[in-house]
Motif scaffolding. Structure first.
Motif, short mmCIF file in Angstrom:
data_model
loop_
_atom_site.label_atom_id
_atom_site.label_comp_id
_atom_site.label_asym_id
_atom_site.label_seq_id
_atom_site.Cartn_x
_atom_site.Cartn_y
_atom_site.Cartn_z
N THR A 1 40.81 15.89 21.34
CA THR A 1 40.14 16.84 20.88
C THR A 1 40.68 17.78 19.80
O THR A 1 39.91 18.43 18.83
CB THR A 1 40.04 17.81 22.45
OG1 THR A 1 39.35 17.13 23.28
CG2 THR A 1 39.15 19.17 21.74
N VAL A 2 41.78 17.98 19.81
CA VAL A 2 42.67 18.83 18.80
C VAL A 2 42.55 18.16 17.42
O VAL A 2 42.29 18.59 16.58
CB VAL A 2 44.32 18.94 19.10
CG1 VAL A 2 44.75 19.77 18.08
CG2 VAL A 2 44.08 20.11 20.18
N LEU A 3 42.67 16.75 17.53
CA LEU A 3 42.47 15.98 16.08
C LEU A 3 41.16 16.06 15.56
O LEU A 3 41.08 16.23 14.38
CB LEU A 3 43.12 14.68 16.32
CG LEU A 3 44.40 14.35 16.46
CD1 LEU A 3 44.89 13.05 16.94
CD2 LEU A 3 45.39 14.83 15.39
N VAL A 4 40.40 15.72 16.46
CA VAL A 4 38.79 15.65 15.83
C VAL A 4 38.41 17.10 15.50
O VAL A 4 37.74 17.38 14.49
CB VAL A 4 37.71 15.46 17.14
CG1 VAL A 4 36.55 15.66 16.65
CG2 VAL A 4 38.13 13.88 17.30
N THR A 5 38.82 18.30 16.12
CA THR A 5 38.61 19.76 15.86
C THR A 5 39.27 19.90 14.22
O THR A 5 38.49 20.45 13.43
CB THR A 5 39.01 20.66 16.69
OG1 THR A 5 38.54 20.31 18.19
CG2 THR A 5 38.62 21.93 16.47
N VAL A 6 40.49 19.68 14.27
CA VAL A 6 41.00 19.81 12.90
C VAL A 6 40.35 19.06 11.83
O VAL A 6 40.34 19.66 10.65
CB VAL A 6 42.67 19.56 13.06
CG1 VAL A 6 43.48 19.64 11.78
CG2 VAL A 6 43.11 20.46 14.21
N TYR A 7 40.05 17.79 12.02
CA TYR A 7 39.62 16.82 11.13
C TYR A 7 38.29 17.36 10.66
O TYR A 7 37.91 17.63 9.46
CB TYR A 7 39.56 15.62 11.70
CG TYR A 7 38.75 14.84 10.64
CD1 TYR A 7 39.55 14.04 9.42
CD2 TYR A 7 37.68 14.25 10.92
CE1 TYR A 7 38.76 13.28 8.42
CE2 TYR A 7 36.72 13.45 9.94
CZ TYR A 7 37.60 12.90 8.86
OH TYR A 7 37.02 11.98 7.95
N GLY A 8 37.44 17.79 11.56
CA GLY A 8 35.99 18.42 11.17
C GLY A 8 36.28 19.90 10.49
O GLY A 8 35.43 19.99 9.54
N SER A 9 37.05 20.68 10.90
CA SER A 9 37.21 21.91 10.19
C SER A 9 37.66 21.74 8.82
O SER A 9 37.08 22.15 7.89
CB SER A 9 38.19 22.76 11.00
OG SER A 9 37.95 23.01 12.34
N ILE A 10 38.59 20.77 8.38
CA ILE A 10 39.09 20.54 6.89
C ILE A 10 37.81 19.75 6.24
O ILE A 10 37.70 20.14 5.10
CB ILE A 10 40.32 19.51 7.23
CG1 ILE A 10 41.58 20.30 7.80
CG2 ILE A 10 40.57 19.06 5.79
CD1 ILE A 10 42.67 19.40 8.04
N ARG A 11 37.22 19.08 6.75
CA ARG A 11 36.21 18.36 6.16
C ARG A 11 34.85 19.16 5.66
O ARG A 11 34.67 19.33 4.71
CB ARG A 11 35.55 16.96 6.82
CG ARG A 11 36.44 15.89 7.03
CD ARG A 11 36.73 15.19 5.91
NE ARG A 11 35.36 14.58 5.36
CZ ARG A 11 35.40 14.06 4.27
NH1 ARG A 11 36.42 13.69 3.50
NH2 ARG A 11 34.28 13.44 3.94
N LEU A 12 34.84 20.07 6.66
CA LEU A 12 33.78 21.12 6.67
C LEU A 12 34.15 22.16 5.47
O LEU A 12 33.38 22.60 4.46
CB LEU A 12 33.45 21.94 7.73
CG LEU A 12 32.42 23.11 7.65
CD1 LEU A 12 30.89 22.39 7.48
CD2 LEU A 12 32.23 23.96 9.02
N THR A 13 35.41 22.53 5.35
CA THR A 13 35.96 23.39 4.28
C THR A 13 35.99 22.88 3.11
O THR A 13 35.58 23.39 2.14
CB THR A 13 37.40 23.83 4.83
OG1 THR A 13 37.34 24.58 6.11
CG2 THR A 13 37.98 24.99 3.96
N LEU A 14 36.45 21.53 3.00
CA LEU A 14 36.19 20.70 1.85
C LEU A 14 35.03 20.81 1.28
O LEU A 14 34.72 20.91 0.11
CB LEU A 14 37.12 19.66 1.80
CG LEU A 14 38.64 19.55 2.04
CD1 LEU A 14 39.11 18.12 2.24
CD2 LEU A 14 39.30 20.26 0.71
N PHE A 15 33.78 20.37 1.99
CA PHE A 15 32.51 20.29 1.72
C PHE A 15 31.96 21.56 1.09
O PHE A 15 31.16 21.70 0.10
CB PHE A 15 31.67 19.84 2.78
CG PHE A 15 30.21 19.88 2.59
CD1 PHE A 15 29.74 18.87 1.62
CD2 PHE A 15 29.54 20.84 2.81
CE1 PHE A 15 28.46 18.79 1.40
CE2 PHE A 15 28.01 20.86 2.82
CZ PHE A 15 27.62 19.96 1.91
#
Length: 86
Positions: free
Chosen positions: A15-29
Motif C-alpha cells: 500500500t505504501v509503495l503503490v501510494t508513493v509511486y502513484g503520487s510521484i507519477r501524478l506529480t510528474l504528469f
C-alpha cells in the motif's frame, strides 16, 4: 503485543509503495503537462485552454454532490477495512 504477521506487513508495504509511486507519477504528469501547456504550440495550447474553461464552467453544486459521493464511498471503504481487521 500482537504477533507479527507477514501477510499484513506485505499488504502495508504494498500500500505504501503503490501510494508513493502513484503520487510521484501524478506529480510528474502534472509538472510535464504544465510545462507542455506553457509552450506556444497551437494545438496543445488550445487543448489546455479548453480544459481550463471546462474547469471554470463546472457547476459548484454538481461538484459538491460528486465530492460528497466520493467521500461517502471512501468512508464505506474505510469501514470495510476496519471491520476486516477486527
Amino acid at each position: 503485543m500482537q504477533s507479527f504477521d507477514l501477510f499484513h506487513f506485505y499488504r502495508f508495504l504494498l500500500t505504501v509503495l503503490v501510494t508513493v509511486y502513484g503520487s510521484i507519477r501524478l506529480t510528474l504528469f502534472i509538472w510535464r503537462w504544465q510545462g507542455f501547456a506553457g509552450r506556444t504550440q497551437g494545438g496543445a495550447m488550445l487543448l489546455y485552454r479548453y480544459f481550463v474553461v471546462l474547469l471554470l464552467r463546472a457547476r459548484f453544486r454538481r461538484f459538491l454532490f460528486e465530492l460528497c459521493t466520493i467521500g461517502g464511498l471512501a468512508a464505506v471503504l474505510v469501514l470495510l477495512i476496519l471491520w476486516h481487521w477486527r
